[in-house]
Design a protein around this motif. Structure first.
Motif, PDB file in Angstrom:
ATOM      1  N   LEU A 132       0.828  -1.199   0.000  1.00  0.00           N
ATOM      2  CA  LEU A 132       0.000   0.000   0.000  1.00  0.00           C
ATOM      3  C   LEU A 132       0.867   1.256   0.000  1.00  0.00           C
ATOM      4  O   LEU A 132       0.555   2.238  -0.691  1.00  0.00           O
ATOM      5  CB  LEU A 132      -0.935   0.011   1.206  1.00  0.00           C
ATOM      6  N   LEU A 133       1.944   1.233   0.759  1.00  0.00           N
ATOM      7  CA  LEU A 133       2.854   2.377   0.802  1.00  0.00           C
ATOM      8  C   LEU A 133       3.497   2.631  -0.557  1.00  0.00           C
ATOM      9  O   LEU A 133       3.853   3.774  -0.880  1.00  0.00           O
ATOM     10  CB  LEU A 133       3.941   2.145   1.856  1.00  0.00           C
ATOM     11  N   GLU A 134       3.635   1.572  -1.361  1.00  0.00           N
ATOM     12  CA  GLU A 134       4.177   1.727  -2.713  1.00  0.00           C
ATOM     13  C   GLU A 134       3.131   2.268  -3.682  1.00  0.00           C
ATOM     14  O   GLU A 134       3.471   3.021  -4.615  1.00  0.00           O
ATOM     15  CB  GLU A 134       4.706   0.385  -3.220  1.00  0.00           C
ATOM     16  N   MET A 146      -8.371   2.533   9.121  1.00  0.00           N
ATOM     17  CA  MET A 146      -8.593   1.254   8.435  1.00  0.00           C
ATOM     18  C   MET A 146      -7.621   0.186   8.931  1.00  0.00           C
ATOM     19  O   MET A 146      -6.534   0.487   9.427  1.00  0.00           O
ATOM     20  CB  MET A 146      -8.404   1.437   6.922  1.00  0.00           C
ATOM     21  N   TYR A 147      -8.048  -1.077   8.817  1.00  0.00           N
ATOM     22  CA  TYR A 147      -7.159  -2.226   8.954  1.00  0.00           C
ATOM     23  C   TYR A 147      -6.610  -2.558   7.571  1.00  0.00           C
ATOM     24  O   TYR A 147      -7.281  -2.355   6.550  1.00  0.00           O
ATOM     25  CB  TYR A 147      -7.915  -3.443   9.467  1.00  0.00           C
ATOM     26  N   ILE A 148      -5.394  -3.119   7.556  1.00  0.00           N
ATOM     27  CA  ILE A 148      -4.778  -3.575   6.312  1.00  0.00           C
ATOM     28  C   ILE A 148      -4.281  -4.994   6.525  1.00  0.00           C
ATOM     29  O   ILE A 148      -3.552  -5.269   7.477  1.00  0.00           O
ATOM     30  CB  ILE A 148      -3.594  -2.677   5.901  1.00  0.00           C
ATOM     31  N   GLY A 149      -4.663  -5.916   5.639  1.00  0.00           N
ATOM     32  CA  GLY A 149      -4.226  -7.298   5.754  1.00  0.00           C
ATOM     33  C   GLY A 149      -4.397  -8.031   4.441  1.00  0.00           C
ATOM     34  O   GLY A 149      -5.133  -7.592   3.550  1.00  0.00           O
ATOM     35  N   SER A 150      -3.755  -9.160   4.321  1.00  0.00           N
ATOM     36  CA  SER A 150      -3.718  -9.901   3.061  1.00  0.00           C
ATOM     37  C   SER A 150      -5.097 -10.238   2.523  1.00  0.00           C
ATOM     38  O   SER A 150      -5.353 -10.121   1.328  1.00  0.00           O
ATOM     39  CB  SER A 150      -2.920 -11.196   3.236  1.00  0.00           C
ATOM     40  N   THR A 151      -5.999 -10.670   3.388  1.00  0.00           N
ATOM     41  CA  THR A 151      -7.301 -11.143   2.916  1.00  0.00           C
ATOM     42  C   THR A 151      -8.378 -10.067   2.941  1.00  0.00           C
ATOM     43  O   THR A 151      -9.528 -10.334   2.597  1.00  0.00           O
ATOM     44  CB  THR A 151      -7.774 -12.338   3.759  1.00  0.00           C
ATOM     45  N   LEU A 152      -8.029  -8.822   3.309  1.00  0.00           N
ATOM     46  CA  LEU A 152      -9.070  -7.799   3.417  1.00  0.00           C
ATOM     47  C   LEU A 152      -9.351  -7.079   2.093  1.00  0.00           C
ATOM     48  O   LEU A 152     -10.537  -7.034   1.723  1.00  0.00           O
ATOM     49  CB  LEU A 152      -8.711  -6.805   4.540  1.00  0.00           C
ATOM     50  N   PRO A 153      -8.448  -6.481   1.349  1.00  0.00           N
ATOM     51  CA  PRO A 153      -7.129  -6.046   1.798  1.00  0.00           C
ATOM     52  C   PRO A 153      -7.176  -4.820   2.707  1.00  0.00           C
ATOM     53  O   PRO A 153      -6.283  -4.604   3.517  1.00  0.00           O
ATOM     54  CB  PRO A 153      -6.419  -5.704   0.484  1.00  0.00           C
ATOM     55  N   ILE A 154      -8.284  -4.036   2.596  1.00  0.00           N
ATOM     56  CA  ILE A 154      -8.494  -2.899   3.497  1.00  0.00           C
ATOM     57  C   ILE A 154      -9.884  -3.019   4.101  1.00  0.00           C
ATOM     58  O   ILE A 154     -10.857  -3.279   3.396  1.00  0.00           O
ATOM     59  CB  ILE A 154      -8.338  -1.557   2.752  1.00  0.00           C
ATOM     60  N   LEU A 182      -7.198   0.782  -5.107  1.00  0.00           N
ATOM     61  CA  LEU A 182      -5.814   0.666  -5.589  1.00  0.00           C
ATOM     62  C   LEU A 182      -5.258  -0.730  -5.324  1.00  0.00           C
ATOM     63  O   LEU A 182      -4.685  -1.369  -6.211  1.00  0.00           O
ATOM     64  CB  LEU A 182      -4.932   1.697  -4.892  1.00  0.00           C
ATOM     65  N   LEU A 183      -5.435  -1.187  -4.093  1.00  0.00           N
ATOM     66  CA  LEU A 183      -4.915  -2.509  -3.718  1.00  0.00           C
ATOM     67  C   LEU A 183      -5.650  -3.619  -4.453  1.00  0.00           C
ATOM     68  O   LEU A 183      -5.039  -4.583  -4.919  1.00  0.00           O
ATOM     69  CB  LEU A 183      -5.045  -2.716  -2.203  1.00  0.00           C
ATOM     70  N   TRP A 184      -6.962  -3.485  -4.546  1.00  0.00           N
ATOM     71  CA  TRP A 184      -7.753  -4.529  -5.196  1.00  0.00           C
ATOM     72  C   TRP A 184      -7.374  -4.658  -6.668  1.00  0.00           C
ATOM     73  O   TRP A 184      -7.229  -5.769  -7.183  1.00  0.00           O
ATOM     74  CB  TRP A 184      -9.234  -4.240  -5.042  1.00  0.00           C
TER      75      TRP A 184
END
Length: 329
Positions: free
Chosen positions: A244-246, A277-285, A311-313
């Motif tokens: 996410l930071l990238e 927000m939470y951030i995790g592999s299966t969420l992703p947010i 963005l992550l999705w």
């Protein structure tokens, strides 16, 4: 007489296998389509046989590390990033590898292919290995590598959740920064949250700074539209959080965010954030809209939170091949 002993032994083994299958016989769709065990030396497709030895040091001493990856549309997301962290955790836990990194990676890809699962998670463990019930693993012949494919639905989280501040002491940095199997504090932390009707909890370190959730990172968007994640020096550096930071600077370029950074945040600063927000592999947010019965921002899922989630999705479903490994089914 010898033949009778063999016959009795075979009957006992058959009865044992039948007993193991009793749990799974009423289950139409098996949630664990495949497992790898270095103890067995291969891939197992029968969930009744997915077992590990009771004298494995990961079982009775907690001497093991693990990691998790996402399977989405037949791709493994961020496999190499997770595998690199897995090896760092193993080094910190002083567990030697049973195979080179390339072999471990190949096993994980082959296991996913054998499972025929195109959506779910891939979880894998490295233990000091079976051998005895002593405190020291010195007499264990070799370390052990296990992996399981778990069929599950992976989708974006668009509804907000409630969290609480955990009263369960968090792990010391030496253990919090490695992904080891000692998750009792994490378990008690989330049980505490569930008792309060919350989704999960937030840990605060001894210096009063925000740390992480029980198995996720946490992030905040300030009223000045800064995305801030707690520094990783005392907590696990989440692979999804680092990705996410990238990706988040794209929103800075578009003028939606002012900046993206890691920093120490006090509870007061964090609770005054516009979005959380939470951030995790299966969420992703996963948006957080309530903390200790106080709303975050206006108490609604924020637009910037969902922009980051998008963005992550998109990265998970259509990102570059360096982050998505195609599984040869």
């Amino acid at each position: 007489m010898c033949h009778w002993y063999i016959l009795i032994f075979c009957v006992c083994v058959y009865q044992l296998i039948e007993k193991l299958h009793e749990k799974w016989s009423p289950v139409k769709k098996k949630p664990y389509p495949a497992m790898y065990s270095s103890v067995f030396g291969g891939i197992i497709l029968d969930p009744a046989m997915m077992v590990i030895p009771i004298d494995d040091h990961m079982v009775h001493r907690g001497h093991g590390v693990f990691d998790t990856g996402v399977i989405l549309d037949g791709y493994l997301y961020e496999l190499d990033a997770h595998l690199d962290r897995f090896l760092r955790s193993a080094s910190k836990a002083r567990i030697t590898l049973p195979f080179p990194r390339s072999t471990l990676r190949s096993i994980l890809v082959q296991l996913t292919a054998a499972s025929q699962c195109k959506e779910g998670t891939l979880r894998y463990w490295l233990s000091a290995g079976p051998g005895n019930f002593l405190l020291s693993p010195a007499k264990c012949p070799t370390s052990a590598f296990y992996a399981v494919v778990i069929a599950d639905v992976v989708s974006q989280c668009k509804s907000g959740v409630k969290v609480i501040t955990s009263t369960i002491p968090m792990k010391a940095p030496q253990f919090a920064t490695m992904k080891n199997v000692n998750y009792l504090p994490n378990v008690l932390s989330i049980m505490e949250a569930e008792d309060e009707g919350a989704y999960a909890s937030i840990w605060v370190d001894d210096d009063g700074f925000i740390a992480e959730g029980p198995n996720v990172n946490v992030a905040f968007i300030t009223n000045d539209k800064e995305l801030i994640l707690p520094s990783f020096d005392k907590i696990l550096s989440g692979c999804t959080a680092k990705r996410l930071l990238e990706l988040a600077p794209k929103l800075v370029e578009q003028g939606h965010l002012k900046s993206v950074k890691t920093a120490n945040l006090t509870v007061m600063e964090a609770k005054s954030a516009a979005e959380m927000m939470y951030i995790g592999s299966t969420l992703p947010i996963l948006p957080i809209i309530m903390w200790d019965e106080q709303p975050i921002g206006d108490g609604k899922v924020g637009d910037l939170t969902m922009a980051l989630s998008d963005l992550l999705w998109h990265d998970m479903v259509a990102g570059p091949n360096t982050h998505r490994i195609c599984v040869p089914y």
